[in-house]
Design an enzyme around this catalytic site. Structure first.
Site, short mmCIF file in Angstrom:
data_model
loop_
_atom_site.label_atom_id
_atom_site.label_comp_id
_atom_site.label_asym_id
_atom_site.label_seq_id
_atom_site.Cartn_x
_atom_site.Cartn_y
_atom_site.Cartn_z
CB ILE A 140 -0.99 -0.02 1.19
CG1 ILE A 140 -1.82 -1.32 1.14
CG2 ILE A 140 -1.90 1.19 1.16
CD1 ILE A 140 -2.66 -1.58 2.37
CG ASP A 186 13.17 -1.95 13.09
OD1 ASP A 186 12.16 -1.47 13.65
OD2 ASP A 186 13.36 -3.15 12.94
CE LYS A 188 0.54 -7.65 3.80
NZ LYS A 188 0.07 -7.15 2.54
CB SER A 203 -7.02 -3.07 9.91
OG SER A 203 -7.70 -4.22 9.50
CE1 TYR A 249 -1.93 -6.16 11.10
CE2 TYR A 249 -4.23 -6.81 10.83
CZ TYR A 249 -3.16 -5.98 10.51
OH TYR A 249 -3.35 -4.96 9.59
CE LYS A 282 -2.35 -2.41 11.51
NZ LYS A 282 -1.31 -1.46 11.09
CE1 TYR A 340 -5.33 2.58 5.03
CE2 TYR A 340 -3.91 0.65 4.93
CZ TYR A 340 -4.07 2.03 4.99
OH TYR A 340 -2.95 2.81 5.01
NE ARG A 358 -8.92 -17.05 6.78
CZ ARG A 358 -8.41 -16.12 5.97
NH1 ARG A 358 -7.32 -16.38 5.26
NH2 ARG A 358 -9.00 -14.94 5.83
P1 NAD Z 1 3.37 -4.80 3.39
O1 NAD Z 1 3.87 -5.93 4.23
O2 NAD Z 1 3.36 -4.95 1.91
O3 NAD Z 1 4.19 -3.46 3.74
C1 NAD Z 1 4.62 -3.15 5.03
C2 NAD Z 1 6.05 -2.62 4.90
O4 NAD Z 1 6.50 -2.22 6.20
C3 NAD Z 1 7.05 -3.65 4.38
O5 NAD Z 1 7.78 -3.08 3.31
C4 NAD Z 1 7.94 -3.96 5.58
O6 NAD Z 1 9.27 -4.27 5.20
C5 NAD Z 1 7.84 -2.67 6.37
N1 NAD Z 1 8.06 -2.81 7.82
C6 NAD Z 1 7.45 -3.66 8.67
N2 NAD Z 1 7.89 -3.46 9.93
C7 NAD Z 1 8.80 -2.46 9.87
C8 NAD Z 1 9.59 -1.78 10.82
N3 NAD Z 1 9.58 -2.11 12.11
N4 NAD Z 1 10.41 -0.79 10.40
C9 NAD Z 1 10.46 -0.43 9.10
N5 NAD Z 1 9.74 -1.04 8.15
C10 NAD Z 1 8.91 -2.04 8.52
O7 NAD Z 1 1.91 -4.45 3.93
P2 NAD Z 1 0.76 -3.54 3.29
O8 NAD Z 1 -0.30 -4.42 2.77
O9 NAD Z 1 1.36 -2.52 2.39
O10 NAD Z 1 0.20 -2.86 4.62
C11 NAD Z 1 0.55 -1.56 5.01
C12 NAD Z 1 -0.15 -1.20 6.29
O11 NAD Z 1 -1.57 -1.30 6.08
C13 NAD Z 1 0.16 -2.11 7.47
O12 NAD Z 1 0.20 -1.30 8.63
C14 NAD Z 1 -1.03 -3.05 7.52
O13 NAD Z 1 -1.24 -3.54 8.82
C15 NAD Z 1 -2.15 -2.12 7.08
N6 NAD Z 1 -3.30 -2.82 6.51
C16 NAD Z 1 -3.12 -3.65 5.44
C17 NAD Z 1 -4.21 -4.32 4.90
C18 NAD Z 1 -4.04 -5.28 3.75
O14 NAD Z 1 -4.93 -6.11 3.53
N7 NAD Z 1 -2.97 -5.22 2.98
C19 NAD Z 1 -5.51 -4.11 5.42
C20 NAD Z 1 -5.65 -3.24 6.51
C21 NAD Z 1 -4.53 -2.59 7.04
C1 WQD Z 2 -11.13 -12.54 2.52
C2 WQD Z 2 -12.20 -13.63 2.42
C3 WQD Z 2 -11.70 -15.64 3.65
C4 WQD Z 2 -8.22 -16.86 1.34
C5 WQD Z 2 -7.57 -9.84 6.44
C6 WQD Z 2 -7.28 -9.33 7.82
C7 WQD Z 2 -7.72 -7.91 7.93
C8 WQD Z 2 -7.15 -7.06 6.81
C9 WQD Z 2 -7.39 -7.65 5.47
C10 WQD Z 2 -5.07 -6.15 7.56
C11 WQD Z 2 -12.48 -14.34 3.74
C12 WQD Z 2 -11.74 -15.91 2.15
C13 WQD Z 2 -9.32 -16.17 1.80
C14 WQD Z 2 -8.42 -18.14 0.73
C15 WQD Z 2 -10.79 -17.89 1.05
N1 WQD Z 2 -5.72 -6.99 6.89
N2 WQD Z 2 -10.58 -16.67 1.66
N3 WQD Z 2 -9.70 -18.58 0.60
O1 WQD Z 2 -9.64 -12.16 6.33
O2 WQD Z 2 -11.13 -10.40 5.25
O3 WQD Z 2 -8.96 -9.75 6.23
O4 WQD Z 2 -6.91 -9.01 5.47
O5 WQD Z 2 -5.47 -5.37 8.36
O6 WQD Z 2 -7.30 -7.48 9.15
O7 WQD Z 2 -7.98 -10.11 8.76
O8 WQD Z 2 -8.98 -11.04 4.14
O9 WQD Z 2 -8.16 -11.81 1.97
O10 WQD Z 2 -7.67 -13.20 4.03
O11 WQD Z 2 -9.99 -13.10 3.17
O12 WQD Z 2 -11.92 -18.33 0.92
O13 WQD Z 2 -7.46 -18.81 0.33
O14 WQD Z 2 -11.70 -14.64 1.54
O15 WQD Z 2 -12.30 -16.70 4.33
O16 WQD Z 2 -13.84 -14.62 3.78
P1 WQD Z 2 -9.77 -10.92 5.55
P2 WQD Z 2 -8.61 -12.30 3.31
#
Ligand code: NAD
Ligand code: WQD
Length: 340
Positions: A13, A59, A86, A126, A151, A155, A179, A295
């Site tokens: 992101i 870091d 994450k 999240s 996790y 948050k 998000y 799951r």
């Molecule tokens: P990502 O793992 O692709 O990116 C996270 C980045 O942070 C990585 O490049 C990692 O190397 C870096 N990082 C982790 N810990 C660190 C530290 N202590 N110091 C410096 N760098 C560090 O994840 P993303 O999907 O881009 O997620 C970004 C943010 O959004 C996270 O905070 C995640 O919890 C949040 N988020 C993600 C999702 C999702 O589904 N992708 C959903 C909701 C919230």
């Molecule tokens: C989506 C749906 C699964 C994989 C997670 C974190 C949440 C946020 C986003 C960071 C669910 C189903 C999945 C598979 C499946 N992250 N699924 N087969 O669980 O909604 O959210 O990521 O903050 O905190 O909990 O996302 O993409 O894992 O799953 O059927 O192989 O897809 O059961 O219903 P989720 P997901």
């Protein structure tokens, strides 16, 4: 020029947000320890934008390392904090690692910002903070339920720390962006999600199954109380999500409260099976899949009420889930091409 510190900018992101910041005339500075990423997405951002971004392999739990970055860049006026671990499953196996990394990073960053005199903080939260909400679509007033995983707890704790910090630091302003399910990739095909090992999120698993990297996708449960029995989610294109960060930065100074949370979602529910069918329709590629057991820890249905974000941030989604799936597929093919 105004600079914005982007922690975790080498990740999924964060990298998409770098593109949007640069195209809005803002200059990002990246801090990422590359613990969950590589230079791959930063290289892609450079290809898309033609710009070099200052990068520090620091870091975020290292307060003095962060202070050093602030002192090298006195033009930094705000922070976008993406850096975190994450994975829900990994957090159950290694809770201390998650608390240390995710919570400590927020504290260290706040301390470093305070000494550098930087007061704008945009946080990656999240929808996981809501658990299974009683009322859906869920709005920002909904209570935090007991977290499903360490996790999720990180948050909730981070938001709590930020809420307390604004009371103690009179100039600090915080926007917490909750998000929903970010999916897709940049339409250029140059950046996207790079899961390490076996993906646990749905879309990267789906595209890997479609390209033949995985045998088949397992749909986790088809006996939920939903129209087709599979879980309902709010899938949002990562580019729309990235743009919300720029909107938040534009609005942060005008917000009446110094801590504000916003839902980032489309507001439209989509089931797991609907998503698979839509992918097949948009790309013409079949997704080998089977129905499996639920799951543990999954919520049945969650989707956003994004009206506060529309009203206050003047932001709304512009891209569709269909576009996100086409972009995710282009990215998957691009990666397959690179590795051959
Ligand atoms: P990502 O793992 O692709 O990116 C996270 C980045 O942070 C990585 O490049 C990692 O190397 C870096 N990082 C982790 N810990 C660190 C530290 N202590 N110091 C410096 N760098 C560090 O994840 P993303 O999907 O881009 O997620 C970004 C943010 O959004 C996270 O905070 C995640 O919890 C949040 N988020 C993600 C999702 C999702 O589904 N992708 C959903 C909701 C919230
Ligand atoms: C989506 C749906 C699964 C994989 C997670 C974190 C949440 C946020 C986003 C960071 C669910 C189903 C999945 C598979 C499946 N992250 N699924 N087969 O669980 O909604 O959210 O990521 O903050 O905190 O909990 O996302 O993409 O894992 O799953 O059927 O192989 O897809 O059961 O219903 P989720 P997901």
């Amino acid at each position: 020029m105004e600079q914005i510190l982007v922690t975790g900018g080498a990740g999924y992101i964060g990298a998409h947000t770098l593109v949007e910041l640069l195209s809005s005339g803002l200059a990002p500075v990246v801090v990422d320890n590359l613990s969950r990423s590589s230079h791959r997405l930063l290289d892609g951002v450079k290809k898309i934008t033609g710009k070099d971004i200052p990068f520090y392999p620091v870091d975020c739990t290292d307060e003095s390392g962060l202070k050093d970055v602030f002192s090298r860049h006195p033009q930094i006026t705000g922070v976008m904090h993406f850096a975190a671990f994450k994975s829900v499953n990994e957090s159950v196996e290694q809770p201390l690692l998650y608390y240390r990394n995710n919570v400590d990073s927020v504290i260290s960053l706040l301390e470093a910002m305070h000494s550098a005199g930087v007061h704008r903080f945009i946080f990656s939260s999240s929808c996981t903070v809501y658990g299974q909400p009683e009322v859906i679509p869920v709005d920002e007033q909904a209570p935090f339920l007991k977290p499903e995983s360490p996790y999720g707890a990180t948050k909730q704790m981070s938001e709590r720390i930020l809420e307390d910090a604004v009371k103690a630091f009179p100039r600090l302003k915080v926007v917490s962006l909750r998000y929903f399910n970010p999916i897709g990739a940049h339409p250029s095909g140059l950046i996207g999600e790079l899961p390490l090992g076996t993906p646990s999120n749905l879309v990267p698993y789906l595209t890997q199954a479609a390209i033949g990297k995985r045998k088949k996708l397992t749909v986790f449960g088809s006996d939920y109380q939903t129209p087709d029995g599979t879980c309902l989610r709010d899938f949002i294109h990562v580019v729309d999500l990235a743009k919300a960060h720029v909107s938040s930065l534009k609005k942060i100074d005008e917000l009446p409260n110094r801590f504000e949370a916003f839902n980032l979602g489309t507001g439209k529910p989509c089931s797991v099976l609907e998503l698979i069918r839509l992918f097949e329709k948009e790309t013409g590629v079949p997704v080998p899949h089977e129905i499996g057991p639920r799951r543990p820890g999954d919520v049945e249905k969650v989707y956003a009420d994004p009206s506060k974000s529309h009203r206050v941030l003047d932001w709304r989604t512009e891209l569709t889930v269909a576009e996100a799936l086409r972009d995710a597929w282009n990215w998957e093919k691009e990666m397959a091409h690179e590795t051959h």
